[in-house]
Design an enzyme around this catalytic site. Structure first.
Site, short mmCIF file in Angstrom:
data_model
loop_
_atom_site.label_atom_id
_atom_site.label_comp_id
_atom_site.label_asym_id
_atom_site.label_seq_id
_atom_site.Cartn_x
_atom_site.Cartn_y
_atom_site.Cartn_z
N CYS A 151 -41.09 -58.34 85.11
CA CYS A 151 -41.50 -57.99 86.40
C CYS A 151 -40.99 -58.52 87.45
CB CYS A 151 -43.06 -58.23 86.14
SG CYS A 151 -44.00 -57.97 84.75
N ASP A 175 -47.42 -63.24 82.46
CA ASP A 175 -48.81 -63.23 81.55
C ASP A 175 -48.42 -62.45 80.01
OD1 ASP A 175 -50.26 -63.67 83.66
OD2 ASP A 175 -51.26 -61.82 84.13
N CYS A 210 -45.62 -58.96 89.48
CA CYS A 210 -46.58 -59.04 88.25
C CYS A 210 -47.89 -59.33 88.59
CB CYS A 210 -45.87 -60.14 87.46
SG CYS A 210 -46.67 -60.51 85.66
N ASP A 211 -48.88 -59.31 87.77
CA ASP A 211 -50.33 -59.25 87.94
C ASP A 211 -50.87 -60.15 89.45
OD1 ASP A 211 -49.73 -57.93 85.61
OD2 ASP A 211 -51.36 -58.88 84.56
N CYS A 259 -45.25 -54.16 83.46
CA CYS A 259 -45.79 -53.31 82.33
C CYS A 259 -46.31 -51.85 82.89
CB CYS A 259 -46.90 -54.17 81.74
SG CYS A 259 -46.10 -55.77 81.23
N GLU A 284 -56.52 -64.99 80.13
CA GLU A 284 -56.51 -63.67 79.36
C GLU A 284 -56.50 -63.55 77.89
OE1 GLU A 284 -53.70 -60.91 81.15
OE2 GLU A 284 -54.50 -60.91 83.16
N SER A 326 -56.98 -59.08 79.48
CA SER A 326 -55.82 -58.61 80.35
C SER A 326 -56.17 -56.85 80.61
CB SER A 326 -54.59 -58.41 79.18
OG SER A 326 -53.29 -57.40 79.56
#
Length: 631
Positions: free
Chosen positions: A95, A127, A168-169, A252, A506, A531
């Site tokens: 990511c 993650d 990323c997240d 992702c 998560e 997640s």
């Protein structure tokens, strides 16, 4: 000495030369440090913050250091604005691994605009790599570190603007929280999504979630190659999945947390149109980096600031698009945190209100068939926004970083291909209301967040089975201790909240394993998180969390629990002792509370210990800068 312009702009109570911009978009007085700044409106004086560092000879040491860092001449020192380029870059995570290169493209584009470009990095946590392990406890707190570090560099270095490049997240909310704090002209560039993987042995497309679901199938003896005559073993299939699920750089690919946040932030006007759906390695992503210099200059010239864009209306857009696309429950946590940083009044009630009026349209992973790469091919996020603006679901009048409205940004964008199958028509939704529900009840008086797509039904009742940490459930699944024959069960994973985890990890490993194992007789409930790739009947973010003595800490194995996504309730309806009735059950919980003892908090030192002491509850975004008022 202060110029006449500086003196004229100085408000009452501040010395001459310490002018601030108007109150239009400023933080509340005393909340954040207020910095000296020149008034807006002069296109030849865009160095509104750095001016006070580089004017005359007030800070000769600073100017000497800046010459040493690369300022080419005196004219640039005195006149050029300083633009920080914050890349959330590090190697070891697809990511983020390409973001340094994107940042260098942005740097060159900014320099072509005769501005000084200063590239710097902040940290992140993968993650996908930490999922199911102890490293996942560091994931959510990385959001705070990202926000803190970008705020720190931007303010301390007197940058006049910031371009952030997350991938990323937790990266996306982190950079937005930082922007709300420093409130200087800002543009976000999403790192982009990765292309899809393919498994030869399964003979189908795969992605990161396939790894976790295949693990459950492997444990329960259900993982087989697609060809019945294949000699490949289940272990061979796992090898094939692991080697081909992530074929390159980018986030992702499903509507997981990264793409949820990127699409939402585009709907809020904080990125260029198309940013959230351009793949990581696409020519469009590189062109976006080139255009960023133009957009940041527009923001500087027109004094478009983050707090002008972070409004109740733009957050409403974010929520609507998240419901339409079937986005992650993590979005709820992050929107609350972003709104907190920007002083926008956003609550869990807003989540339910928007969910109740918004249909779920996207057949996208994790619960559907398609990925962001597929959406990009049929028009991407701008095409979806264009449709939703026309239908009245998205507010197209909000301002954006381009200097135009959101509607103007997408007006010339191609409409969604009428033959595409990814976004259902409004007249034929997957679900007539949103998939995210905030649940209240005697189990979660402070709220809990459920992800209910409708495919698993709208209600669930089962007997509680309690696990005091995630690893306990993972062990039970690994040993095949949970079976369909045991009847409906509500699997409760507790002491995994912001304080209790610590870090609110998560739990995709467990949720994906359950899907892979075909255990359709269970619901998952936790004070931790799931997640964005999780699906099934799942409820997270339970408040109060177990570590603070919430009802989730008091539940016993065998208590009967019901989850109702129509009434937005989660309740203990019968105790294992046979007690029923709302008042009587509350008496039982009160008695159990008297016997409950708070757990010993571990660790006591280091980053996670610091985080556990500072963090607030999930219903307020799990932020760390509110002190006692966070609970």
């Amino acid at each position: 000495m202060a110029s006449q312009q500086e003196k004229a702009a100085a408000p009452d109570g501040l010395p001459a030369g310490q002018a601030t911009s108007t109150d239009r978009n400023m933080p509340k007085e005393g909340e954040y440090v207020q910095w000296r700044t020149l008034p807006p409106g002069n296109p030849d004086q865009l160095n509104r913050w750095s001016h006070f560092l580089t004017r005359e000879h007030e800070f000769p040491g600073a100017q000497a250091m800046l010459y040493g860092a690369g300022v080419p001449n005196k004219d640039m020192m005195k006149k050029a604005p300083h633009v920080g380029i914050a890349t959330v870059w590090w190697e070891g995570n697809p990511c983020n691994t390409h973001l340094l290169d994107l940042g260098q493209k942005v740097k060159k584009a900014v320099e072509r605009e005769k501005m000084l470009a200063w590239q710097f990095n902040t940290i992140g946590v993968s993650d996908g790599i930490t999922m199911g392990g102890e490293g996942m406890r560091y994931s959510l707190q990385s959001r705070e570190i990202i926000a803190d570090s970008i705020e720190t560099v931007t303010c301390a270095q007197h940058h006049d603007a910031n371009i952030s490049i997350p991938g990323c997240d937790k990266n996306m909310p982190g950079v937005i929280m930082a922007a709300a704090r420093h409130n200087r002209p800002f543009v976000m560039i999403y790192g982009g999504t990765m292309r899809g993987g393919h498994s030869e042995l399964l003979d189908r497309p795969i992605n990161i979630v396939t790894c976790y679901e295949a693990s459950g199938a492997y444990t329960y003896g259900r993982l087989k190659p697609a060809c019945p005559n294949s000699k490949a073993t289940p272990s061979d299939v796992m090898d094939d999945i692991e080697q081909h699920a992530c074929p390159g750089a980018g986030a992702c690919g499903g509507m997981y947390t990264a793409n949820t946040m990127a699409t939402a932030i585009e709907a809020m006007g904080l990125t260029a149109p198309g940013s959230s759906s351009f793949p990581a390695a696409s020519p469009e992503k590189f062109r976006e980096c080139e255009k960023a210099a133009e957009y940041i200059k527009i923001c500087m010239e027109k004094d478009i600031r983050p707090r002008d864009l972070l409004t109740k209306g733009s957050f409403e857009n974010a929520l609507v698009l998240t419901m339409i696309l079937g986005g992650s429950t993590n979005g709820v946590l992050h929107y609350l945190a972003m709104a907190n940083s920007a002083d926008v009044d956003l609550t869990l009630d807003d989540i339910n209100r928007v969910s109740a009026k918004t249909p779920f349209l996207a057949d996208m992973a994790p619960s559907g068939r398609y990925y962001m790469e597929d959406l990009y091919k049929v028009g991407g996020t701008p095409a979806v926004l264009k449709m939703l603006i026309a239908a009245g679901y998205i507010n197209g009048n909000i301002p954006t970083i381009t200097g135009k409205t959101l509607a103007e940004n997408v007006a010339d964008w191609p409409s969604l291909d009428p033959d595409q199958k990814i976004i259902r028509p409004l007249s034929d939704p997957i679900k007539s209301q949103g998939h995210i529900r905030v649940l209240y009840g005697n189990f979660s008086p402070g709220g809990a967040v459920a992800k209910i797509t409708g495919k698993e039904g709208l209600s669930f009742t089962g007997k509680a089975r309690c696990f005091n940490k995630e690893f306990e459930l993972d062990k039970a699944l690994k040993n095949s201790e949970i079976t369909v024959e045991q009847g409906n069960q509500v699997l409760i994973v507790r002491y995994e909240g912001p304080k209790g985890g610590p870090g609110m990890p998560e739990q995709l490993k467990a949720s994906a394993a359950i899907m892979g194992a075909g255990l359709n007789n269970v619901a998952l409930v936790t004070d931790g998180r799931y997640s964005g790739a999780s699906h099934g009947f799942i409820v997270g973010h339970v408040v109060p969390e177990a570590a603070t003595g919430g009802p989730i800490a008091l539940v016993k194995d065998g208590d009967l629990i019901t989850i109702d996504a129509v009434r937005n309730r989660i309740d203990i309806i019968k105790t294992v002792e046979g007690v029923e009735g709302e008042e009587e059950i509350q008496k039982v919980l009160d008695e159990r509370k008297k016997e409950w003892k708070p757990p010993v908090m571990k660790p006591t030192r280091g980053a996670l210990a610091k985080y556990a002491r500072l963090v607030g509850d999930a219903s307020h975004g799990a932020v760390t800068d509110l002190g006692d008022s966070a609970y």
